[in-house]
Design a protein around this motif. Structure first.
Motif, PDB file in Angstrom:
ATOM      1  N   GLU A 101       0.840  -1.207   0.000  1.00 24.99           N
ATOM      2  CA  GLU A 101       0.000   0.000   0.000  1.00 24.99           C
ATOM      3  C   GLU A 101       0.870   1.249   0.000  1.00 24.99           C
ATOM      4  O   GLU A 101       0.611   2.193  -0.746  1.00 24.99           O
ATOM      5  CB  GLU A 101      -0.938  -0.015   1.211  1.00 24.99           C
ATOM      6  CG  GLU A 101      -2.046  -1.036   1.011  1.00 24.99           C
ATOM      7  CD  GLU A 101      -3.037  -1.112   2.162  1.00 24.99           C
ATOM      8  OE1 GLU A 101      -2.789  -0.521   3.232  1.00 24.99           O
ATOM      9  OE2 GLU A 101      -4.070  -1.789   1.973  1.00 24.99           O
ATOM     10  N   GLU A 102       1.918   1.251   0.821  1.00 25.49           N
ATOM     11  CA  GLU A 102       2.803   2.432   0.889  1.00 25.49           C
ATOM     12  C   GLU A 102       3.447   2.738  -0.449  1.00 25.49           C
ATOM     13  O   GLU A 102       3.645   3.879  -0.803  1.00 25.49           O
ATOM     14  CB  GLU A 102       3.933   2.179   1.900  1.00 25.49           C
ATOM     15  CG  GLU A 102       3.532   2.399   3.335  1.00 25.49           C
ATOM     16  CD  GLU A 102       4.665   2.029   4.297  1.00 25.49           C
ATOM     17  OE1 GLU A 102       4.345   1.874   5.480  1.00 25.49           O
ATOM     18  OE2 GLU A 102       5.837   1.876   3.875  1.00 25.49           O
ATOM     19  N   ARG A 103       3.818   1.690  -1.198  1.00 23.37           N
ATOM     20  CA  ARG A 103       4.590   1.891  -2.429  1.00 23.37           C
ATOM     21  C   ARG A 103       3.747   1.823  -3.693  1.00 23.37           C
ATOM     22  O   ARG A 103       4.286   1.811  -4.801  1.00 23.37           O
ATOM     23  CB  ARG A 103       5.711   0.845  -2.518  1.00 23.37           C
ATOM     24  CG  ARG A 103       6.715   0.999  -1.381  1.00 23.37           C
ATOM     25  CD  ARG A 103       7.744  -0.103  -1.391  1.00 23.37           C
ATOM     26  NE  ARG A 103       8.752   0.048  -2.420  1.00 23.37           N
ATOM     27  CZ  ARG A 103       9.942   0.608  -2.246  1.00 23.37           C
ATOM     28  NH1 ARG A 103      10.248   1.116  -1.084  1.00 23.37           N
ATOM     29  NH2 ARG A 103      10.808   0.661  -3.226  1.00 23.37           N
TER      30      ARG A 103
END
Ligand SMILES: C[S@@+](CC[C@H](N)C(=O)[O-])C[C@H]1O[C@@H](n2cnc3c(N)ncnc32)[C@H](O)[C@@H]1O
Length: 228
Positions: free
Chosen positions: A77-79
């Motif tokens: 999700e972060e990347r």
């Protein structure tokens, strides 16, 4: 012959996160130097973050407490990645024990506990679209019976060590992993034993030794060459 443990003792590791220890096996599920530290170092930094592209197919050998899966979901999700994650686990950890290890809270995301436990407890062999970034399947298949042809970009090889389960660290198993990876794909593991490296090379991998975290000098990353 391997007998799966029935005594799961939650144990706090040096970074504050929890692992499970089994006295029956004389083994724990993660490094006592830090469960989260190990998972980040071996599987996320040396594996997921090195995989090219935004769509990544991951095969995990040994889902256990699900820490690698949860971290992969968070990092995906972060990347802005799209990860399809298939985790082999013939001997699932009971849900009550998963709650005791409380990985989501240790990762600073207590609100994810419910979704994580649901994901871990869902029916095997059924793909769950946990979020836009993460599709997860828990499979009851043993790695000894697993076969796939060029379906994965990355393997997290997180079996119990060769002293506990030598039958999982053989040329035959690494051939299965080699075949399951697309050319150019990688397998990462915390293990750094010479006989394991030789089995990987015999199965067709090229093997790098990488710096490990505390307490261990090295770990392996094995690549399926682009050309045979
Ligand atoms: C070191 S633990 C995995 C830790 C896990 N990745 C985590 O984040 O908690 C090893 C796992 O391999 C599983 N295992 C044992 N025999 C297996 C087999 N034949 N195939 C696949 N997994 C196996 C065990 O049940 C155990 O959960």
């Amino acid at each position: 012959m391997y007998l799966p443990p029935t005594d799961f003792l939650p144990l706090r590791t040096r970074d504050g996160s929890y692992t499970l220890r089994s006295e029956q096996l004389g083994e724990q599920y993660h490094s006592l130097h830090g469960a989260v530290k190990e998972s980040r170092h071996v599987y996320i930094e040396a594996g997921l973050k090195q995989a090219p592209g935004e769509r990544i197919d991951v095969l995990e050998v040994g889902l256990g407490t699900g820490l690698n899966a949860l971290l992969t979901w968070i990092i995906a999700e972060e990347r802005g990645l799209q990860v399809r994650y298939v985790a082999l686990e013939p001997f699932p950890v009971p849900t009550g024990t998963l709650r005791q290890t409380d990985h989501a809270t240790n990762l600073g995301m207590p609100d994810r506990t419910h979704a994580f436990i649901e994901m871990m407890a869902a029916e095997p062999e059924v793909e769950q679209f946990v979020s836009e970034a993460f599709a997860f399947t828990r499979s009851s298949t043993s790695v000894l019976d697993f076969s796939a042809a060029a379906e994965f970009d990355l393997v997290y090889f997180d079996a119990f060590g060769p002293a506990v389960q030598p039958e999982l660290w053989t040329e035959d198993v690494f051939r299965r992993m080699h075949c399951a990876l697309r050319p150019g794909g990688s397998l990462v593991t915390y293990c750094a034993k010479g006989s394991v490296r030789r089995a990987m090379i015999a199965a067709g991998f090229s093997v790098e030794r990488l710096k490990a975290m505390w307490g261990k000098r090295e770990m392996f990353r094995a690549r399926r060459p682009l050309h045979p």
